[in-house]
Design an enzyme around this catalytic site. Structure first.
Site, PDB file in Angstrom:
ATOM      1  N   LYS A  78     -14.400   0.131  -4.103  1.00  0.00           N
ATOM      2  CA  LYS A  78     -13.486   0.007  -5.512  1.00  0.00           C
ATOM      3  C   LYS A  78     -13.943  -1.375  -6.213  1.00  0.00           C
ATOM      4  O   LYS A  78     -14.694  -2.206  -5.459  1.00  0.00           O
ATOM      5  CB  LYS A  78     -12.012  -0.363  -4.789  1.00  0.00           C
ATOM      6  CG  LYS A  78     -11.042  -0.796  -5.850  1.00  0.00           C
ATOM      7  CD  LYS A  78      -9.541  -0.563  -5.169  1.00  0.00           C
ATOM      8  CE  LYS A  78      -8.573  -1.196  -6.169  1.00  0.00           C
ATOM      9  NZ  LYS A  78      -7.237  -1.615  -5.364  1.00  0.00           N
ATOM     10  N   SER A 153      -3.324   1.198  -6.892  1.00  0.00           N
ATOM     11  CA  SER A 153      -4.313   1.115  -7.760  1.00  0.00           C
ATOM     12  C   SER A 153      -5.834   1.622  -7.526  1.00  0.00           C
ATOM     13  O   SER A 153      -6.657   1.754  -8.361  1.00  0.00           O
ATOM     14  CB  SER A 153      -4.357  -0.459  -7.849  1.00  0.00           C
ATOM     15  OG  SER A 153      -5.107  -1.041  -6.716  1.00  0.00           O
ATOM     16  N   SER A 177      -1.739   0.398  -2.451  1.00  0.00           N
ATOM     17  CA  SER A 177      -2.964   0.959  -3.182  1.00  0.00           C
ATOM     18  C   SER A 177      -3.777   1.644  -2.537  1.00  0.00           C
ATOM     19  O   SER A 177      -4.751   2.214  -3.037  1.00  0.00           O
ATOM     20  CB  SER A 177      -3.479  -0.323  -4.108  1.00  0.00           C
ATOM     21  OG  SER A 177      -2.718  -0.517  -5.066  1.00  0.00           O
TER      22      SER A 177
HETATM   23  N1  GLN Z   1       1.534  -0.560  -7.052  1.00  0.00           N
HETATM   24  C1  GLN Z   1       1.469  -1.801  -6.665  1.00  0.00           C
HETATM   25  C2  GLN Z   1       1.287  -2.913  -7.556  1.00  0.00           C
HETATM   26  O1  GLN Z   1       1.347  -2.516  -8.841  1.00  0.00           O
HETATM   27  C3  GLN Z   1       0.599  -2.147  -5.557  1.00  0.00           C
HETATM   28  C4  GLN Z   1      -0.851  -2.265  -5.809  1.00  0.00           C
HETATM   29  C5  GLN Z   1      -1.755  -2.634  -4.845  1.00  0.00           C
HETATM   30  O2  GLN Z   1      -1.522  -2.472  -3.652  1.00  0.00           O
HETATM   31  N2  GLN Z   1      -2.963  -3.336  -5.202  1.00  0.00           N
HETATM   32  O3  GLN Z   1       1.231  -3.944  -7.386  1.00  0.00           O
END
Ligand code: GLN
Length: 472
Positions: A78, A153, A177
């Site tokens: 990532k 994400s 994410s």
């Molecule tokens: N959807 C969550 C956020 O926007 C989780 C994102 C993540 O785990 N990086 O913070």
């Protein structure tokens, strides 16, 4: 050629001469080309992967006993994970053109075991989002079709594995994410306990939540990668000194006591498809001899707020370093230093990142610090205690990974709150610092993948992997 999707199978085929590592890399590069329209990769390290494959093929021939444990594993990373000499941007314009000066500990440990990194994957900007629509480089599309989001994400990482463009992927979690995109794309996703994997070289979002984790098509591949990246690292003071041990599958444990949270099944957020998949999973586990017991969890309606107060606070602090001076984008139009900061940040960050920096600055501000930040920290402690309390009686907690299946592109992007609420089941594990693994169980009526997650007490990754492995 079809190399298969497990490391064990691939290694066997390579060793028995079915195909070479060079063939394998060629196969993945073609798959990447075929899935280009999904926008999963921001950059493919094609030449480098080809060169490394040749070197490894030679090594396998001439010094087989010198080969790393993960030889034959080709993975994506990532775009928030540093890889020396390679670009890393957190899918943000503010880091446009920035190159890593060192490799993340997780990356280095994989490279030392002869992993090939085939590219860096698209994600929500600074890992903020649940649909992978917040990338400065355009959204990622779910390979299931119908213009669905892949989750976020780590959407690009999930799609890279879903489409068989690599064996496995490194993603990161702050609040779901890895598990949420894994559920949306029908694959496996693991968030390790906080402190299990070094955060050194992971671009920070919410430092008391962030963890690197793994996407794969099977549990054993996941375990092999985790075993290498897990463990203490002097470069990350928050990495645990509790030994990670071996993530093998030697155990044959009998029936387990598994809790599920009753409120989840009756919560307004849960869709009928996900609810019936959850009930089916409960029945299936019972038919395998496990004991499933509904338990109370009083904080379900507070987890999203607690998570967003704490993570935006941490983000507003962490992202202060992007000032246009030290790294990345620098505005060309500023007339003094103050304007340079403002313009560089205004031009470099996207809307969601700006929203969170402002929210974080607000909850940390003098007049509101106690009402929001301090209070959310106290609630976090209560959530952790309540979860620990459940684990005093139960080995695992079962929960759907997401309230609903993958939504259509643009369905939620106009209303950030809707998107935040979609994180309701995943953020619990991050608030409590425990490991959680999402695994595919079924599909909705319209063919969208549904995932369930199991959570285990802190550092019990081995139990989690062992249990989920018994499920297919
Ligand atoms: N959807 C969550 C956020 O926007 C989780 C994102 C993540 O785990 N990086 O913070």
């Amino acid at each position: 050629m079809n190399p298969g999707r497990s490391l064990i199978a691939i290694q066997e085929k390579i060793k028995s001469g079915n195909f070479t590592i060079s063939d394998l890399v060629q196969y993945y590069l073609e798959r990447i080309e075929g899935a280009k329209h999904l926008n999963a990769y921001l950059e493919v390290f094609a030449d480098e992967a080809i060169t490394k494959a040749k070197i490894l093929d030679e090594k396998l021939k001439n010094q087989p006993d010198q080969c790393g444990k993960l030889i034959g594993a080709v993975i994506s990373i990532k775009d928030v994970i540093c890889y020396e000499g390679h670009k890393v941007s957190a899918s943000s314009k503010i880091l446009n053109g920035f190159e890593s000066l060192y490799s993340a500990t997780a990356v280095q440990r994989l490279l030392d075991e002869d992993v090939i990194i085939i590219g860096r994957t698209n994600c929500d900007e600074f890992a903020m989002g649940s649909g992978n629509e917040n990338s400065a480089y355009g959204p990622v599309i779910n390979g299931v079709g119908e213009n669905r989001v892949p989750g976020g994400s780590s959407g690009g990482a999930a799609v890279s594995v879903q489409m068989d463009t690599c064996l496995a992927a490194l993603g990161s979690e702050t609040g779901g994410s890895i598990r949420q995109p894994a559920a949306f794309t029908g694959i496996y996703g693991l968030k390790p306990s906080y402190g299990r994997v070094s955060r050194y070289g992971l671009i920070a979002y919410g430092s008391s939540f962030d963890q690197i984790g793994v996407f794969s098509h099977d549990v054993k591949t996941m375990a092999s990668l985790l075993e290498i990246i897990a463990g203490n690292d002097p470069m990350d003071a928050t990495s645990s000194t509790t030994p990670a041990g071996k993530y093998d599958f030697a155990d044959t444990r009998g029936p387990q006591k598994i809790a599920y949270i009753d409120d989840v099944l009756n919560h307004p957020s849960i869709s009928p498809d996900v609810k019936s998949a959850t009930l089916k999973t409960i029945a299936d586990l019972e038919s395998r001899g496990h004991e499933l017991v509904p338990v109370n969890f009083d904080f379900l309606d507070h987890v999203v707020a607690t998570y967003y107060i704490l993570t935006t606070a941490e983000a507003s602090s962490n992202l202060g370093r992007y000032d246009g001076i030290r790294y990345g984008h620098r505005s060309k139009e500023a007339k003094d230093i103050h304007e340079l900061y403002i313009k560089s940040r205004s031009e470099g960050f996207g809307d969601e990142v700006k929203r969170r920096i402002m929210m974080g600055a607000f909850v940390l501000s003098v007049g509101y610090y106690d009402a929001y930040f301090t209070k959310a920290q106290k609630v976090r402690r209560l959530i952790k205690e309540e979860i620990e309390n459940i684990f005093s009686t139960f080995a695992l907690i079962l929960m759907p990974t997401t309230p609903d299946v993958a939504w259509k592109l643009n369905d939620k992007s106009a209303d950030p709150l809707k998107e935040y609420l979609a994180d309701i089941y995943t953020v619990i594990a991050n608030l409590a610092g425990i490991p959680a693994l999402s695994f595919p169980v079924s599909q909705s009526d319209n063919g969208m993948p549904i995932g369930m997650q199991l959570m285990a007490p802190q550092f019990k990754e081995r139990d989690l992997l062992n249990f989920v492995e018994t499920l297919h």
